[in-house]
Scaffold this motif. Structure first.
Motif, mmCIF file in Angstrom:
data_model
loop_
_atom_site.group_PDB
_atom_site.id
_atom_site.type_symbol
_atom_site.label_atom_id
_atom_site.label_comp_id
_atom_site.label_asym_id
_atom_site.label_seq_id
_atom_site.Cartn_x
_atom_site.Cartn_y
_atom_site.Cartn_z
ATOM 1 N N GLY A 143 92.221 103.570 -13.591
ATOM 2 C CA GLY A 143 91.590 104.882 -13.507
ATOM 3 C C GLY A 143 91.775 105.509 -12.138
ATOM 4 N N LEU A 144 91.708 104.680 -11.094
ATOM 5 C CA LEU A 144 91.895 105.197 -9.740
ATOM 6 C C LEU A 144 93.339 105.649 -9.522
ATOM 7 N N VAL A 145 94.297 104.914 -10.077
ATOM 8 C CA VAL A 145 95.702 105.311 -9.978
ATOM 9 C C VAL A 145 95.923 106.668 -10.650
ATOM 10 N N ILE A 146 95.312 106.876 -11.807
ATOM 11 C CA ILE A 146 95.439 108.159 -12.507
ATOM 12 C C ILE A 146 94.832 109.279 -11.664
ATOM 13 N N ALA A 147 93.671 109.023 -11.056
ATOM 14 C CA ALA A 147 93.024 110.037 -10.219
ATOM 15 C C ALA A 147 93.893 110.395 -9.023
ATOM 16 N N TYR A 148 94.459 109.398 -8.367
ATOM 17 C CA TYR A 148 95.327 109.663 -7.219
ATOM 18 C C TYR A 148 96.597 110.405 -7.642
ATOM 19 N N SER A 149 97.099 110.080 -8.816
ATOM 20 C CA SER A 149 98.329 110.719 -9.280
ATOM 21 C C SER A 149 98.122 112.207 -9.535
ATOM 22 N N THR A 150 96.919 112.607 -9.939
ATOM 23 C CA THR A 150 96.660 114.030 -10.159
ATOM 24 C C THR A 150 96.793 114.832 -8.862
ATOM 25 N N VAL A 151 96.614 114.168 -7.731
ATOM 26 C CA VAL A 151 96.773 114.831 -6.433
ATOM 27 C C VAL A 151 98.213 114.742 -5.950
ATOM 28 N N ALA A 152 98.842 113.594 -6.145
ATOM 29 C CA ALA A 152 100.179 113.365 -5.583
ATOM 30 C C ALA A 152 101.285 114.032 -6.393
ATOM 31 N N ILE A 153 101.189 114.016 -7.714
ATOM 32 C CA ILE A 153 102.288 114.492 -8.559
ATOM 33 C C ILE A 153 102.613 115.967 -8.347
ATOM 34 N N PRO A 154 101.630 116.885 -8.301
ATOM 35 C CA PRO A 154 101.999 118.298 -8.093
ATOM 36 C C PRO A 154 102.783 118.540 -6.802
ATOM 37 N N PHE A 155 102.312 117.956 -5.694
ATOM 38 C CA PHE A 155 103.013 118.141 -4.420
ATOM 39 C C PHE A 155 104.399 117.523 -4.463
ATOM 40 N N CYS A 156 104.505 116.296 -4.973
ATOM 41 C CA CYS A 156 105.792 115.606 -5.016
ATOM 42 C C CYS A 156 106.777 116.343 -5.926
ATOM 43 N N THR A 157 106.293 116.898 -7.033
ATOM 44 C CA THR A 157 107.169 117.634 -7.946
ATOM 45 C C THR A 157 107.775 118.850 -7.261
ATOM 46 N N TRP A 158 106.933 119.597 -6.550
ATOM 47 C CA TRP A 158 107.432 120.790 -5.862
ATOM 48 C C TRP A 158 108.389 120.417 -4.731
ATOM 49 N N MET A 159 108.088 119.348 -4.021
ATOM 50 C CA MET A 159 108.970 118.909 -2.944
ATOM 51 C C MET A 159 110.330 118.468 -3.490
ATOM 52 N N LEU A 160 110.315 117.670 -4.556
ATOM 53 C CA LEU A 160 111.567 117.158 -5.099
ATOM 54 C C LEU A 160 112.398 118.269 -5.730
ATOM 55 N N LYS A 161 111.747 119.279 -6.259
ATOM 56 C CA LYS A 161 112.505 120.430 -6.769
ATOM 57 C C LYS A 161 113.351 121.044 -5.649
ATOM 58 N N GLY A 162 112.762 121.170 -4.466
ATOM 59 C CA GLY A 162 113.511 121.712 -3.343
ATOM 60 C C GLY A 162 114.691 120.837 -2.958
ATOM 61 N N TYR A 163 114.510 119.515 -3.008
ATOM 62 C CA TYR A 163 115.610 118.612 -2.683
ATOM 63 C C TYR A 163 116.717 118.682 -3.734
#
Length: 278
Positions: A143-163
């Motif tokens: 459950g904690l991994v899912i909670a952390y992923s809700t914060v990390a995934i949006p930022f990482c997705t936008w960053m990787l799109k730029g790369y």
């Protein structure tokens, strides 16, 4: 004049470095001070004698029934690695989709992802708590991994799109002309070319979960499932603060991050500047 300007730049760089490293050096010095030095007046900047009691207590849980640093370290490592793996897989696929495919609402989805980063984490606690309670994920590391992923995934997705945008689409076309499928092109060609960007986003995702406190304190109730941030915070009581435990635990918590930055610094530099020049 040029030498004077260069000397002034060096002085400023040294002062800024000391300002950045100062708290960490102070933390190390305090962790080695005897209890009398911590509260002495005037303040002793250096320990009068080396006291390693805090470090021994961290590495020897039997020394204190209310201390289990090794277990907290293990829990934090597992949660952080799972969060990083989960976030990078989803973010890489999402970022590649936004970069390479043209479909209706593509940019709207991208901006919606970006808007989620403007919301403070405290706003997500209540909905996440309700969802986890519904699916019996409270007081679990998953459950904690899912909670952390809700914060990390949006930022990482936008960053990787730029790369991914910085890699020419002609490379994809050349690979597919040679018979590679879209998935093979993505895994064997595009991902290696964007390795510095993957490392930067992975480190961000890892740090997000390694240092996080609010979600861990809210969603974990069992002492044996605590992470480092919650466990170290417990050293600060209402009337007494165990400064030797607190500082020693903080130093040992920070060291893995320092080692990771040192080992991956070449990827960090190239990753942060990737795509800056077309």
């Amino acid at each position: 004049m040029k030498k004077l300007r260069r000397a002034w730049i060096y002085v400023c760089a040294v002062l800024i470095s000391l300002f950045a490293v100062g708290p960490f050096l102070w933390m190390i010095a305090t962790s080695l001070k005897p209890p009398g030095d911590i509260y002495s007046m005037p303040l002793n900047y250096l320990p009068s004698a080396i006291n390693t009691g805090g470090y021994k207590a961290m590495l020897n849980p039997s020394a204190d029934d209310n201390l289990n640093f090794v277990k907290w370290f293990y829990n934090t490592t597992v949660v952080s690695l799972l969060t990083t793996l989960f976030s990078i897989i989803i973010s890489a696929l999402g970022g590649y989709s936004m970069s390479r495919f043209r479909y209706r609402g593509r940019m709207a989805i991208g901006y919606l992802i970006l808007i989620t980063q403007m919301l403070p984490g405290s706003l997500l606690i209540i909905p996440l708590y309700i969802i986890m309670k519904e699916y019996q994920l409270l007081n679990s590391h998953i459950g904690l991994v899912i909670a952390y992923s809700t914060v990390a995934i949006p930022f990482c997705t936008w960053m990787l799109k730029g790369y991914f945008d910085s890699v020419s689409y002609s490379i994809d076309e050349a690979a597919m002309v040679d018979g590679a499928s879209r998935l093979v092109t993505f895994i064997r060609i595009i991902l290696p070319l964007t390795l510095p960007g993957l490392v930067v986003t992975a480190i961000f995702s890892f740090l997000t979960s390694w240092n996080e406190f609010l979600f861990a304190q809210t969603f974990l109730s069992d002492y044996g499932k605590w992470t480092l941030s919650v466990g170290i915070a417990s050293f600060q009581g209402q009337y007494v603060v165990n400064w030797d435990y607190l500082m020693a635990g903080s130093v040992m918590t920070t060291l893995p991050i320092v080692v990771a930055f040192w080992a991956l610094q070449k990827y960090l530099v190239s990753g942060m500047t990737a795509g800056a020049v077309k």
